[in-house]
Scaffold this motif. Structure first.
Motif, PDB file in Angstrom:
ATOM      1  N   PHE A 259     -73.482 -14.095 -45.082  1.00 45.13           N
ATOM      2  CA  PHE A 259     -73.853 -12.744 -44.662  1.00 45.13           C
ATOM      3  C   PHE A 259     -73.255 -12.415 -43.299  1.00 45.13           C
ATOM      4  CE2 PHE A 259     -76.711  -9.952 -42.256  1.00 45.13           C
ATOM      5  CZ  PHE A 259     -76.717  -8.831 -43.076  1.00 45.13           C
ATOM      6  N   ILE A 260     -73.336 -13.359 -42.360  1.00 48.10           N
ATOM      7  CA  ILE A 260     -72.798 -13.128 -41.021  1.00 48.10           C
ATOM      8  C   ILE A 260     -71.293 -12.899 -41.083  1.00 48.10           C
ATOM      9  CG2 ILE A 260     -72.334 -14.237 -38.791  1.00 48.10           C
ATOM     10  CD1 ILE A 260     -75.070 -15.558 -39.005  1.00 48.10           C
ATOM     11  N   ALA A 261     -70.600 -13.739 -41.866  1.00 44.60           N
ATOM     12  CA  ALA A 261     -69.139 -13.646 -41.918  1.00 44.60           C
ATOM     13  C   ALA A 261     -68.664 -12.380 -42.611  1.00 44.60           C
ATOM     14  CB  ALA A 261     -68.575 -14.880 -42.628  1.00 44.60           C
ATOM     15  N   ASN A 262     -69.400 -11.918 -43.624  1.00 45.72           N
ATOM     16  CA  ASN A 262     -68.919 -10.804 -44.458  1.00 45.72           C
ATOM     17  C   ASN A 262     -69.530  -9.459 -44.121  1.00 45.72           C
ATOM     18  OD1 ASN A 262     -67.459 -12.747 -45.839  1.00 45.72           O
ATOM     19  ND2 ASN A 262     -68.891 -12.868 -47.552  1.00 45.72           N
ATOM     20  N   ARG A 263     -70.726  -9.469 -43.526  1.00 46.44           N
ATOM     21  CA  ARG A 263     -71.468  -8.211 -43.395  1.00 46.44           C
ATOM     22  C   ARG A 263     -71.812  -7.821 -41.965  1.00 46.44           C
ATOM     23  NH1 ARG A 263     -70.880  -5.589 -48.199  1.00 46.44           N
ATOM     24  NH2 ARG A 263     -71.180  -7.041 -49.936  1.00 46.44           N
ATOM     25  N   PHE A 266     -69.910  -9.222 -35.826  1.00 50.40           N
ATOM     26  CA  PHE A 266     -69.540 -10.522 -35.264  1.00 50.40           C
ATOM     27  C   PHE A 266     -68.649 -11.306 -36.228  1.00 50.40           C
ATOM     28  CE2 PHE A 266     -70.667 -15.101 -34.876  1.00 50.40           C
ATOM     29  CZ  PHE A 266     -70.062 -15.330 -33.643  1.00 50.40           C
ATOM     30  N   GLY A 267     -68.997 -11.280 -37.508  1.00 49.80           N
ATOM     31  CA  GLY A 267     -68.187 -11.980 -38.494  1.00 49.80           C
ATOM     32  C   GLY A 267     -66.786 -11.406 -38.596  1.00 49.80           C
ATOM     33  N   ARG A 268     -66.675 -10.085 -38.562  1.00 44.50           N
ATOM     34  CA  ARG A 268     -65.350  -9.465 -38.618  1.00 44.50           C
ATOM     35  C   ARG A 268     -64.529  -9.818 -37.383  1.00 44.50           C
ATOM     36  NH1 ARG A 268     -65.503  -5.508 -42.665  1.00 44.50           N
ATOM     37  NH2 ARG A 268     -67.613  -5.029 -43.382  1.00 44.50           N
ATOM     38  N   HIS A 269     -65.205  -9.933 -36.249  1.00 46.95           N
ATOM     39  CA  HIS A 269     -64.508 -10.303 -35.017  1.00 46.95           C
ATOM     40  C   HIS A 269     -63.998 -11.746 -35.070  1.00 46.95           C
ATOM     41  CE1 HIS A 269     -66.471  -6.966 -32.332  1.00 46.95           C
ATOM     42  NE2 HIS A 269     -65.706  -6.494 -33.303  1.00 46.95           N
ATOM     43  N   ILE A 270     -64.732 -12.616 -35.751  1.00 44.59           N
ATOM     44  CA  ILE A 270     -64.272 -14.003 -35.909  1.00 44.59           C
ATOM     45  C   ILE A 270     -62.942 -14.035 -36.639  1.00 44.59           C
ATOM     46  CG2 ILE A 270     -64.754 -16.208 -37.033  1.00 44.59           C
ATOM     47  CD1 ILE A 270     -67.712 -15.712 -36.556  1.00 44.59           C
ATOM     48  N   TYR A 271     -62.847 -13.282 -37.728  1.00 46.48           N
ATOM     49  CA  TYR A 271     -61.614 -13.241 -38.507  1.00 46.48           C
ATOM     50  C   TYR A 271     -60.488 -12.545 -37.733  1.00 46.48           C
ATOM     51  CZ  TYR A 271     -63.922 -14.900 -42.738  1.00 46.48           C
ATOM     52  OH  TYR A 271     -64.581 -15.673 -43.665  1.00 46.48           O
ATOM     53  N   ILE A 346     -67.182 -19.283 -46.145  1.00 46.32           N
ATOM     54  CA  ILE A 346     -68.231 -20.287 -46.038  1.00 46.32           C
ATOM     55  C   ILE A 346     -68.396 -21.027 -47.369  1.00 46.32           C
ATOM     56  CG2 ILE A 346     -70.674 -20.666 -45.584  1.00 46.32           C
ATOM     57  CD1 ILE A 346     -69.012 -19.857 -43.132  1.00 46.32           C
ATOM     58  N   ILE A 347     -68.410 -20.280 -48.457  1.00 48.70           N
ATOM     59  CA  ILE A 347     -68.532 -20.918 -49.771  1.00 48.70           C
ATOM     60  C   ILE A 347     -67.337 -21.825 -50.026  1.00 48.70           C
ATOM     61  CG2 ILE A 347     -68.597 -20.470 -52.259  1.00 48.70           C
ATOM     62  CD1 ILE A 347     -70.213 -17.976 -51.688  1.00 48.70           C
ATOM     63  N   GLY A 348     -66.163 -21.417 -49.567  1.00 50.49           N
ATOM     64  CA  GLY A 348     -64.980 -22.255 -49.707  1.00 50.49           C
ATOM     65  C   GLY A 348     -65.142 -23.584 -49.004  1.00 50.49           C
ATOM     66  N   ALA A 349     -65.740 -23.578 -47.797  1.00 50.54           N
ATOM     67  CA  ALA A 349     -65.976 -24.828 -47.070  1.00 50.54           C
ATOM     68  C   ALA A 349     -66.904 -25.747 -47.846  1.00 50.54           C
ATOM     69  CB  ALA A 349     -66.564 -24.525 -45.690  1.00 50.54           C
TER      70      ALA A 349
END
Length: 434
Positions: A259-263, A266-271, A346-349
């Motif tokens: 959820f953090i990475a996709n929604r 902050f997650g968008r900034h990581i990418y 995350i699921i990939g990891a």
């Protein structure tokens, strides 16, 4: 007589080439590996490999690697690396055992203490990386040495045992007196139904906006397949004793960080920071703050993994977590992380960690020597990185089999010849001007 132009149907080869291999390649590989070991076990030992007990053991034996892989995926996506997680894991595990055995803390206080200590270590390392701009490789390499030494000092090079509910976190099937067998099946079925519901809603929105990327049949097959796998997995765990406590912890972490990475912003900034830090900075992304919090999260997850390792061993040991950072990095790359950052899930990891776990479990069951297991795992990691290189070339139209040598500046081949021709033309221009 006029003819109406008709759109030709895509060929099977074209459809296969357009499959998102980065997203689904490792999932397919995991299924094929499990089927392979099932066939080998039945053929050679007349036993089943795909059993509820074996699958549960894969989760139990690799739980701490999966936790580390979640944090490591965020770090790699952001364009960094963390070599200290194994030592941080050992130090936090040693401190949690000390809090239990020497300070008489309750188990939940020891767990929170270990996670908080890991986050504090993450703050320490993140400051040097994000604000002083020391490369993460150097900072975390120093951290690997520092916290391994502190672990030896805290434990005095001895083992410190743990007991009670604390140990149940790594291998228990009852939490605070609640049997987790039936809830496992219920959550699996409800989760599958929710997945279908949100998938249908998302598909309808795409159709209304005219941006549906896949055909109705392909979408339907994918949705049914994923929902079926969720129910089958839940039933598999239910058939033994249910999903263990650590399985529930992992499930919560995967949902939270997905959820953090996709929604989230902050997650968008990581990418964005991992894809192109300068462009992200010019776009208003606070890259320093993003990097800082990524390493804080990694530290907290290392602390939690330290608790799980200590609980599983029923003791804190000086050698705990040795080379775990390499397993976490390998899981992230096998799971689809790009060596240049900006890509990964995350699921990939988790899938990458499960691929390694299933390979280890299957080869151990077949009686394959440990040295051979290490060689095979190393080749799998290399293959994953080569696949990343190939997939980038495939996406950019570079052909199915791009040249590996000569694709970087200064290499041989086309890139080098272009560089020479450019130098030659520049020399001619300079000579003409003179």
């Amino acid at each position: 007589m006029t003819t109406v132009p008709t759109k030709s149907r895509p060929s099977l080869i074209s459809a296969v080439r357009n499959i998102n291999l980065r997203a689904y390649g490792m999932i397919i590989a995991l299924v094929l590996i499990m089927i392979l070991f099932q066939v080998l076990n039945v053929t050679l030992q007349n036993e089943n490999f795909i059993t509820p007990l074996n699958i549960t053991n894969v989760i139990l034996q690799n739980s701490y690697i999966l936790i580390l892989a979640i944090g490591m995926m965020l770090v790699i996506v952001n364009g960094h690396i963390d070599l200290s997680v194994g030592s941080v894991l050992a130090f936090c595990g040693a401190m949690s055992a000390t809090a239990l055995a020497d300070w008489d803390w309750p188990w939940y206080a020891a767990v929170l203490f270990a996670v908080g200590l890991g986050a504090a270590i993450g703050v320490w390392q993140a400051y040097w990386i994000a604000y002083v701009r020391i490369p993460a490789f150097i900072v975390t390499l120093a951290g690997m040495l520092i916290f391994r030494g502190l672990t030896l000092k805290v434990l005095n090079a001895e083992t410190k045992g743990t007991t009670g509910t604390f140990n149940e976190l790594a291998s228990g099937y009852h939490f605070l007196g609640v049997d987790l067998q039936v809830p496992t099946l219920v959550v699996g079925v409800v989760g599958a139904l929710l997945f279908v519901f949100f998938s249908v809603r998302s598909r309808n929105r795409q159709l209304k906006a005219g941006i549906a990327a896949s055909s109705q049949t392909a979408w339907l097959v994918k949705t049914i397949a994923i929902a079926a796998v969720m129910v089958a997995a839940a039933y598999t765990f239910y058939s033994y004793k249910g999903l263990p406590i650590i399985g529930w912890i992992l499930l919560g972490l995967v949902l939270l960080f997905t959820f953090i990475a996709n929604r989230t912003v902050f997650g968008r900034h990581i990418y964005a920071g991992g894809g192109n830090e300068k462009a992200a900075l010019l776009s208003g992304v606070k890259t320093k703050q993003t990097t800082f919090w990524v390493f804080v999260i990694m530290g907290a997850l290392a602390g939690l993994a330290g608790v799980i390792v200590t609980a599983r061993l029923h003791a804190a040991t000086p050698g705990a977590g040795n080379a775990f950072e390499l397993d976490a990095i390998a899981a992230a790359f096998i799971g689809g992380a790009s060596v240049t950052g900006g890509v990964g899930t995350i699921i990939g990891a988790v899938i990458g960690g499960l691929v390694m776990g299933v390979l280890r479990q299957g080869m151990q069951v077949l009686g394959i020597a440990t040295d051979t297991v290490q060689v095979i795992l190393g080749l799998v990691v290399l293959a994953a990185v080569l696949f990343d290189v190939w997939n980038k070339k495939r996406a950019s139209g570079g052909g199915l089999m791009p040249p590996i040598v000569g694709t970087t500046p200064g290499g041989s081949g086309e890139g080098k010849s272009k560089g020479k021709s450019a130098e030659g033309s520049a020399a001619e221009t300079k000579a003409g001007s003179k």
